[in-house]
Design a protein around this motif. Structure first.
Motif, PDB file in Angstrom:
ATOM      1  N   GLY A   1      -5.400   9.539  18.471  1.00 17.79           N
ATOM      2  CA  GLY A   1      -6.297   8.395  18.353  1.00 17.79           C
ATOM      3  C   GLY A   1      -6.439   7.819  16.952  1.00 17.79           C
ATOM      4  N   ARG A   2      -5.873   8.480  15.939  1.00 17.77           N
ATOM      5  CA  ARG A   2      -5.954   7.921  14.587  1.00 17.77           C
ATOM      6  C   ARG A   2      -5.010   6.735  14.468  1.00 17.77           C
ATOM      7  N   LYS A   3      -5.504   5.709  13.765  1.00 17.88           N
ATOM      8  CA  LYS A   3      -4.721   4.483  13.667  1.00 17.88           C
ATOM      9  C   LYS A   3      -3.568   4.656  12.668  1.00 17.88           C
TER      10      LYS A   3
ATOM     11  N   ALA B   1     -20.861  -5.728   3.944  1.00 20.49           N
ATOM     12  CA  ALA B   1     -20.708  -5.902   5.390  1.00 20.49           C
ATOM     13  C   ALA B   1     -19.240  -5.974   5.758  1.00 20.49           C
TER      14      ALA B   1
ATOM     15  N   ASN C   1      -4.725  -4.540  14.252  1.00 16.54           N
ATOM     16  CA  ASN C   1      -5.505  -3.468  13.636  1.00 16.54           C
ATOM     17  C   ASN C   1      -5.753  -3.870  12.180  1.00 16.54           C
ATOM     18  N   SER C   2      -6.889  -3.457  11.655  1.00 11.59           N
ATOM     19  CA  SER C   2      -7.293  -3.955  10.341  1.00 11.59           C
ATOM     20  C   SER C   2      -6.309  -3.563   9.249  1.00 11.59           C
ATOM     21  N   GLY C   3      -5.498  -2.567   9.494  1.00 13.00           N
ATOM     22  CA  GLY C   3      -4.541  -2.149   8.470  1.00 13.00           C
ATOM     23  C   GLY C   3      -3.519  -3.199   8.123  1.00 13.00           C
TER      24      GLY C   3
ATOM     25  N   GLN D   1     -17.034  -3.432   8.074  1.00 11.20           N
ATOM     26  CA  GLN D   1     -16.224  -3.888   9.210  1.00 11.20           C
ATOM     27  C   GLN D   1     -14.819  -3.333   9.124  1.00 11.20           C
ATOM     28  N   ARG D   2     -14.314  -3.308   7.906  1.00 12.32           N
ATOM     29  CA  ARG D   2     -12.959  -2.806   7.707  1.00 12.32           C
ATOM     30  C   ARG D   2     -12.902  -1.318   8.022  1.00 12.32           C
TER      31      ARG D   2
ATOM     32  N   ARG E   1       0.821  -1.209   0.000  1.00 12.55           N
ATOM     33  CA  ARG E   1       0.000   0.000   0.000  1.00 12.55           C
ATOM     34  C   ARG E   1       0.852   1.254   0.000  1.00 12.55           C
TER      35      ARG E   1
ATOM     36  N   PHE F   1      -2.080   2.100  11.266  1.00 13.48           N
ATOM     37  CA  PHE F   1      -2.202   1.074  10.227  1.00 13.48           C
ATOM     38  C   PHE F   1      -3.665   0.934   9.876  1.00 13.48           C
ATOM     39  N   MET F   2      -3.996   1.488   8.705  1.00 13.85           N
ATOM     40  CA  MET F   2      -5.387   1.509   8.307  1.00 13.85           C
ATOM     41  C   MET F   2      -5.582   0.586   7.124  1.00 13.85           C
ATOM     42  N   GLY F   3      -6.765  -0.025   7.078  1.00 17.18           N
ATOM     43  CA  GLY F   3      -7.065  -0.921   5.979  1.00 17.18           C
ATOM     44  C   GLY F   3      -7.362  -0.160   4.708  1.00 17.18           C
TER      45      GLY F   3
ATOM     46  N   ALA G   1     -16.724  -4.722   4.054  1.00 17.89           N
ATOM     47  CA  ALA G   1     -16.116  -3.403   3.839  1.00 17.89           C
ATOM     48  C   ALA G   1     -16.436  -2.485   5.009  1.00 17.89           C
TER      49      ALA G   1
ATOM     50  N   LYS H   1     -14.857   0.292   9.961  1.00 20.97           N
ATOM     51  CA  LYS H   1     -14.990   0.418  11.408  1.00 20.97           C
ATOM     52  C   LYS H   1     -13.650   0.199  12.075  1.00 20.97           C
ATOM     53  N   GLY H   2     -12.929  -0.806  11.568  1.00 23.62           N
ATOM     54  CA  GLY H   2     -11.626  -1.117  12.147  1.00 23.62           C
ATOM     55  C   GLY H   2     -10.630   0.008  11.969  1.00 23.62           C
ATOM     56  N   ASP H   3     -10.864   0.859  10.968  1.00 22.40           N
ATOM     57  CA  ASP H   3      -9.943   1.958  10.727  1.00 22.40           C
ATOM     58  C   ASP H   3     -10.275   3.196  11.544  1.00 22.40           C
ATOM     59  N   GLU H   4     -11.433   3.171  12.193  1.00 21.25           N
ATOM     60  CA  GLU H   4     -11.861   4.385  12.895  1.00 21.25           C
ATOM     61  C   GLU H   4     -10.895   4.739  14.008  1.00 21.25           C
ATOM     62  N   SER H   5     -10.781   6.016  14.243  1.00 18.76           N
ATOM     63  CA  SER H   5      -9.933   6.463  15.340  1.00 18.76           C
ATOM     64  C   SER H   5     -10.531   6.004  16.661  1.00 18.76           C
ATOM     65  N   ILE H   6      -9.656   5.806  17.591  1.00 20.64           N
ATOM     66  CA  ILE H   6     -10.114   5.516  18.957  1.00 20.64           C
ATOM     67  C   ILE H   6      -9.553   6.618  19.836  1.00 20.64           C
TER      68      ILE H   6
END
Lengths: 152, 286, 364
Positions: free
Chosen positions: A125-127, C80, C117-119, C84-85, A87, A129-131, C82, C87-92
């Motif tokens: 808080g941003r990740k 669904a 993490n989904s990345g 989930q993915r 990526r 490693f993002m998909g 996509a 969601k997995g990228d959302e900031s925490i």
């Protein structure tokens, strides 16, 4: 006959539901639970001092400052770097000195300053490693910009 | 038009036969001219292997008692850990493969090389069956296979199952360092030239402690000089370690056996006792 | 010199025979355009390329799912995933606390300590489509889309195998108390092949080559007249298919078996035997026999089909198929063994667990 119809509708619904839930991976490189201690959670805030872009796991070395002011370096275990490379990431994408926040669980051997990188974020808080949804073609914009502020 | 086409093909056949008949096996100056692979370049396909002592020590050397030595009352003797191997653990002599004889180390790097030699058992990556890097993968004494056609070139090595894809179009700088580096190939007449960078600093050149940094840049040249031989050269450049580029050369021989094939030498399973044995539930004596 | 002329004659004859004949060409032209692949110089289809096998379609069909989804069903499933993915990228929260003591409840490979993490993941975002059908499973025979039951003797053999060094342990077995599979952490040889960095986890190289639902599903095919090389990214495994070759003697065993190939029309058929007795695909015996078929179906897609034949394990052969789409991505080095810190930590961790249990320190 009606019973059969109801049954087939039910099966259909179940099947659809099963299909709708994301397919859980059948296997992984290894079970994290055997390497890390569920009773030893950690939260690490500090600066990247080194990233080992290696397989089977990327290791991010993070220097944290303890309450008494002393510093110690932890290694946190990520996934395979190859996905990130495809990526557009490279060894300079997350430079030494970048502030990050990692939560995870410590290795079972508590003398080791190692943990799994359960979540790796910037201080805001941003990740890191993002998909990505896409064809796998490299996209240097896949990775978030550096945060505007840093906080410890 | 049909008649013209048929005679056109006929002419093509005749001309080709004539050319095939007249063109000698030798090139213009009498040098061997290899058959062409798919793509029109000399065919490097096949299973190849070196027949030399380069993996022991690239430089010219006398035979030695062992790869790991310690001081003895009348000169070095095998280290305790390798003593039981006797002559099987000794080092055969060699005229060396380094052009000019010596590897041109910077003084501080030469000191590092000597330390590597003294700590061979704990430092040589070959002992843990780690990937050999380039050029060492070429002269580890196990076969490797070249796959070549118009669009791809690929090397598969029996040792450690090492592989490298040769990019025919430069993909740009390697994103991260790797054991086998990133290789880009092109043809210069009869010679395949492979330019490799992006190495980590973990591999050695041989069992004698010769090493490099992650700035290593290797240029290899492969030229068929007879039906069963490739003339191989590799030039190493690393300003962190060496005062100038230096070159090695050696023949690569085609394996002749009809049933020649690469077999498994992974060899991860052979070093698990060495690397993880102390963590067994019931460790063996060490 | 004479040899060169003699060698050239068959080629010239072939050229003459294949020379385009205008009348013949018109007769061969079919009205409906079937796909004709680009060909190598030797006339066989060019199967080469770099392929990303990642797919959402599982190997075994989920209970109740149809053999083929409707486009609407497929879209729901893919959307669904996509979501989930995303969601997995959302900031925490950057000011979050450490995760809960006692584990975060994650299951499977995540082992109650949380996964990636989904990345990090590249599990495939689409279901596989074969002959226009959106497939719910890779397995197509038995018709229920699930692997057949093992023979009773084979099940006994697999159970007995768990008492000895085994490689068919599931990598995702979470066993913090070391109870589920006694002895599973005693030695490195008891750990799954993927954990030891001997082969990729799942059956990514196989054969049969299966998608890995995590990442690194890239494969590369290099094709020459004498051999076809199939590279699996994880763990840099190059399988050499010797064209028209013969299998080696029975005592020569390889982790990926020994592969020989031949062409049946435009399909490359690969026959693999001589597996080690540790490779054990789904509990198979060392006499596992895998037949694969590679067919190019369009300029960017191969159809990959496999048959699993092991009369000591399954009463009848079973089959699967899915497509290999080409990718523009590169295969990167997957060195594995060279940085396998995890295996040390897993074994050390188990030794510590045993010490603690012996001292009565914990009930985990």
């Amino acid at each position: 006959m009606r019973k059969r119809l109801v049954k087939s509708i039910l099966y259909g619904a179940v099947g659809l539901l099963a299909g709708l839930t994301a397919v859980r991976p059948a296997a992984a490189h290894h079970a994290f639970g055997s390497e890390f201690d569920a009773n030893a959670p950690v939260l690490l805030k500090g600066k990247i001092v080194k990233i080992e872009w290696v397989n089977p796991h990327t290791w991010i070395h993070i220097e944290v400052t303890k309450d008494d002011g002393s510093k110690e370096t932890w290694m946190v275990e990520g996934g395979s770097p190859n996905t990130l490379l495809r990526r557009g990431a490279n060894k300079n994408t997350f430079p030494v000195g970048t502030d990050i926040v990692v939560d995870g669980y410590q290795a079972r051997d508590h003398s080791e300053k190692r943990a799994n990188a359960r979540n790796v974020t910037f201080p805001d808080g941003r990740k890191l490693f993002m998909g990505m949804t896409g064809t796998g073609a490299p996209d240097p914009n896949s990775f978030p910009d550096k945060p505007k502020t840093t906080d410890k | 038009m049909r008649i013209v086409r048929r005679s056109g093909w006929g002419i093509l056949v005749v001309v080709t036969l004539l050319v095939a008949g007249v063109a000698p096996l030798a090139g213009q100056n009498g040098a061997y001219r290899a058959p062409r692979a798919d793509g029109g370049h000399p065919d490097l396909n096949g299973i190849w292997q070196v027949m030399n002592e380069a993996n022991y020590d690239l430089e010219a050397h006398n035979a030695r008692a062992a790869m790991a030595l310690r001081p003895g009352p009348y000169g070095p003797v095998p280290a305790a850990q390798v003593l039981a191997l006797g002559a099987v653990g000794s080092v055969p002599p060699s005229m060396g493969v380094v052009e000019g004889g010596e590897i041109p180390y910077k003084p501080e790097a030469l000191a590092q090389k000597k330390q590597n030699q003294e700590n061979w058992l704990t430092r040589d990556p070959e002992i843990k069956c780690y990937l050999p890097g380039i050029p060492r993968a070429t002269y580890i004494p196990q076969p490797f296979r070249i796959f070549q056609n118009a669009s791809q070139i690929f090397f598969a090595y029996q040792y450690a199952g090492a592989v490298r894809n040769i990019f025919l179009k430069d993909p740009g700088p390697a994103p991260v360092d790797s054991w086998m580096g990133q290789s880009v190939g092109h043809w210069e007449g009869e010679t395949l030239v492979i330019d490799s960078k992006g190495f980590n600093d973990q591999t050695w050149f041989d069992r004698a402690g010769n090493f490099h940094s992650d700035a290593l840049h290797v240029v290899e040249r492969f030229t068929r000089t007879s039906p069963d031989v490739i003339a191989y050269e590799a030039t190493m450049e690393d300003p962190n370690v060496f005062t100038r580029p230096w070159k090695i050369s050696m023949p690569l021989y085609k394996r002749q056996e009809k049933n020649a094939q690469l077999l498994d030498f992974k060899c991860v399973e052979f070093v698990e006792e060495l690397m993880y044995g102390q963590w067994r539930k019931n460790p063996l004596s060490r | 010199m004479r040899n060169l002329i003699l060698a050239g004659i068959p080629a010239m004859v072939a050229l003459l025979i294949c020379a385009p004949h205008p009348a013949a060409a018109q007769a061969q032209k079919a009205p409906a355009k079937a796909y004709t692949p680009k060909r190598m110089a030797d006339g066989h289809p060019d199967l080469q390329g770099t392929y990303d096998l990642a797919t959402m379609t599982p190997v075994d069909r989920p209970m109740g799912a149809p053999a083929a989804y409707t486009p609407e069903q497929a879209q729901k499933i893919e959307t669904a995933a996509a979501l989930q993915r995303e969601k997995g990228d959302e900031s925490i929260s950057g000011n979050r606390t450490a995760p809960p003591k006692g584990g975060d409840g994650s299951v499977g490979a995540a082992g109650n300590v949380g996964g990636y993490n989904s990345g990090w993941l590249d599990p495939g975002s689409k279901l596989t489509v074969v002959r226009g059908e959106i497939r719910s499973s890779i397995i197509v025979d038995p018709p229920n889309g699930r692997a057949p039951q093992m023979l009773p003797a084979a099940m006994q053999r697999a159970a007995a195998g768990r008492a000895r060094p085994t490689s068919d342990a599931q990598e995702n077995t979470n066993d913090p108390g070391l109870e589920k599979a006694p002895g599973a952490y005693d030695d490195p040889e008891r750990r799954p092949l993927g954990e030891r960095c001997l082969l990729g986890f799942g059956s990514t190289s196989g054969p049969p080559a299966l998608p890995d639902y995590f990442y690194n599903n890239l494969h590369q095919i290099v094709q020459t007249p004498d051999a076809v090389m199939i590279l699996t990214e994880m763990v840099h495994d190059a399988r050499v298919v010797r064209m028209n070759g013969q299998h080696p003697p029975k005592n020569i065993r390889q982790w990926m078996g020994d592969s020989i190939g031949h062409w049946e029309g435009d399909t490359l058929v690969v026959d693999t035997t001589n597996f080690t007795n540790k490779t054990r695909f789904r509990g198979s015996s060392e006499n596992l026999h895998v037949i694969e078929r590679f067919t190019r179906v369009d300029d960017r897609t191969l159809l990959y089909q496999f048959t699993i034949d092991d009369p000591e394990t399954w009463a009848a052969p079973w089959k699967g198929e899915y497509t290999w789409p080409a990718t523009d991505g590169h295969i990167y080095e997957y060195a594995c063994h060279e940085a396998n810190y995890a295996l040390t930590d897993i074994l050390k961790g188990a030794r510590l667990r045993e010490k603690e249990q012996a001292a009565g320190k914990t009930s985990r």
